[in-house]
Structures are given as C-alpha cells and as structure tokens.
Design a protein around this motif. Structure first.
Motif, PDB file in Angstrom:
ATOM      1  N   VAL A 132       6.391  49.652 -92.680  1.00 25.84           N
ATOM      2  CA  VAL A 132       6.964  51.133 -92.846  1.00 25.84           C
ATOM      3  C   VAL A 132       8.359  50.914 -93.265  1.00 25.84           C
ATOM      4  O   VAL A 132       9.408  50.265 -92.878  1.00 25.84           O
ATOM      5  CB  VAL A 132       7.290  51.776 -91.508  1.00 25.84           C
ATOM      6  CG1 VAL A 132       7.934  53.008 -91.623  1.00 25.84           C
ATOM      7  CG2 VAL A 132       5.718  51.987 -91.030  1.00 25.84           C
ATOM      8  N   ALA A 138       6.007  56.459 -93.083  1.00 26.56           N
ATOM      9  CA  ALA A 138       5.466  57.110 -91.936  1.00 26.56           C
ATOM     10  C   ALA A 138       5.822  58.652 -91.978  1.00 26.56           C
ATOM     11  O   ALA A 138       6.926  58.708 -92.013  1.00 26.56           O
ATOM     12  CB  ALA A 138       6.021  56.161 -91.058  1.00 26.56           C
ATOM     13  N   LEU A 158       8.101  52.516 -84.927  1.00 26.07           N
ATOM     14  CA  LEU A 158       8.385  52.302 -86.512  1.00 26.07           C
ATOM     15  C   LEU A 158       9.451  51.444 -86.866  1.00 26.07           C
ATOM     16  O   LEU A 158       9.372  50.677 -87.933  1.00 26.07           O
ATOM     17  CB  LEU A 158       8.474  53.759 -86.946  1.00 26.07           C
ATOM     18  CG  LEU A 158       7.320  54.803 -86.979  1.00 26.07           C
ATOM     19  CD1 LEU A 158       7.944  56.161 -87.140  1.00 26.07           C
ATOM     20  CD2 LEU A 158       6.319  54.204 -87.785  1.00 26.07           C
TER      21      LEU A 158
END
Length: 258
Positions: free
Chosen positions: A49, A15, A43
């Motif tokens: 991620v 990310a 996230l």
C-alpha cells in the motif's frame, strides 16, 4: 480485515477506506473511531500500500459529523477525554501518516467529518459536497482539531466565520478558500482521487514520507521546520531512492522506485 463500520479495498497499491454507516450518514461513533485507527495502523505496515484514499460510503455523506447520541450526557472529564483520545488515535495519526492520505469528500462533511477530511494530506470533493463545523450550534466547539487545521487551510478570518456561524459552504466555495484542491462530479470523484494517487506513486515513497514530516513540522510548536527539512534533505542522500532517482535522471530514463 473485518470491520463493522468501514469498507477497505486494496488495488494497485491504493487502499480505499470508506466510512460505512449509511443509516447514520457515516457519523463517527467510538467504535468507528477505533476501527479507523486499527485500519490505518494496519495499512502503515502493508508494503503493498503506497497511498490511502479516505471516503464515505453511499452518495449522501463523507461523514456527517460525530454521533451526538453517544456524548450528549458527557461531563467535563469525559468530553476532554473524548477529544484527546480521538485526536491521538485518528486525527493526528492520519495527519502524520507516512503514506499520502487523500480525502475524497462525497456529500456532507460536517463537524468531525470535516475534521477527518482536514487531517488528510489534501482533499478533493464532489460537486454536491457541503462542508462546515456546526459545533457552536450545539453549545460546544470543534474538538478533533478543527479550530487548528481550518485556519491553517482557509485563513483565520474565514475559519472564524465558519465556526461562529456554524454554516455550511459548498464545494466551489471550499475550492476558492483552498480547503479542497479539486472539484468534480460525484461519479468521477474516486477516479480523480485514484488518478492523483497514481501520479504520487511515480515518485519516491521515502522522499514523500520525509516531505510529509517536514511540511507538518512547520505547524508544530517548538519545532523549527527549516531544521527538519535540512535534516531530511541530507538523510535522503543515503537512500536507495536517491541513488535510483539521480541515476535515472542522468541516464534519461524513468526511475523505478518499487
């Protein structure tokens, strides 16, 4: 997710989160602070991620500082709350984030911008980067962890000099001080950060999260970092990643931690 002051891109389990207020040199205002928290909270829960790269949009600045116009008329209580809330929801939150956070410093990282970069787990910088904590020139001190994290990274004497003089250092000096790990050209900065991210992703995410917690424990008052390490080391023996890693080693193959 839609943000007013951030740009978020997710690709290959990485990310990339960019502060995007180019007209203000990506200065941190209250809205941006809240959006950063929202983005990291999002996230944290995304299984796809594994590493976060934090950077600034444009070519001039990572983050040029806090948006002074927002707090120029604050009183003591408001100033105290500004620092406390910011540290809680962004700076400490990032420092203790269970996934690796790499700061890619492109251009100016001053005041709150350098504090944001220092909250990341490590830093890389472009050759044109300039870093500093100029708060004393405004009659205030760093309030987002700068007086704590800068000495940890560069030593007490250098931190005192940087804070007292309110001066800037260049990327080469920052590397010499240990403030950043690598320096490269502006065009290659994100490529370098992504290369490091891919190296990280070859390893166990469970072990890395435990290592982040153990390393940070060394800097927490009242916490015995050795005890934290021993506990995390023992707990690793009960994870799937430990079973996969050891079996891969014994069978002379690459581990698959996905």
């Amino acid at each position: 997710m839609n943000f007013q002051n951030l740009e978020l891109n997710i690709k290959d389990a990485i990310a990339t989160l960019a502060i995007a207020r180019p007209k203000k040199l990506n200065a941190l205002n209250r809205e941006t602070i809240q959006e950063i928290h929202t983005a990291f909270k999002h996230l944290k829960d995304q299984a796809n991620v594994r590493v976060v790269i934090l950077t600034g949009s444009g070519e001039k600045a990572f983050v040029a500082g806090a948006d002074i116009s927002e707090f120029a008329d604050y009183n003591v209580a408001e100033g105290t709350d500004l620092a406390a809330k910011g540290q809680e929801i962004v700076f400490d939150y990032i420092a203790n984030f269970p996934k690796p956070v790499i700061a890619a410093i492109n251009g100016f990282a001053l005041g709150g911008g350098l504090e944001l970069a220092m909250a990341a787990h490590f830093r890389v910088a472009s050759e044109n980067a300039k870093m500093g904590l100029p708060e004393t020139s405004l009659g205030v001190i760093p309030g987002y962890g700068g007086t704590q994290r800068l000495p940890q990274l560069v030593g007490k004497g250098r931190a005192m000099e940087m804070i007292m003089t309110a001066g800037m250092i260049d990327a080469k000096t920052a590397k010499d001080y240990g403030l950043v790990n690598h320096v490269t050209t502006p065009n290659e900065l994100l490529d370098l950060a992504e290369k490091l991210a891919h190296k990280i992703m070859n390893n166990s995410s469970q072990a890395i999260a435990a290592a982040i917690k153990a390393v940070n424990a060394n800097y927490e008052d009242g916490t015995n970092g050795f005890e934290t390490e021993i506990k995390a080391f023992g707990e690793a023996f009960g994870t799937d990643d430990f079973a996969e890693g050891t079996q891969a080693f014994l069978n002379k193959r690459k581990p698959d931690f996905n």
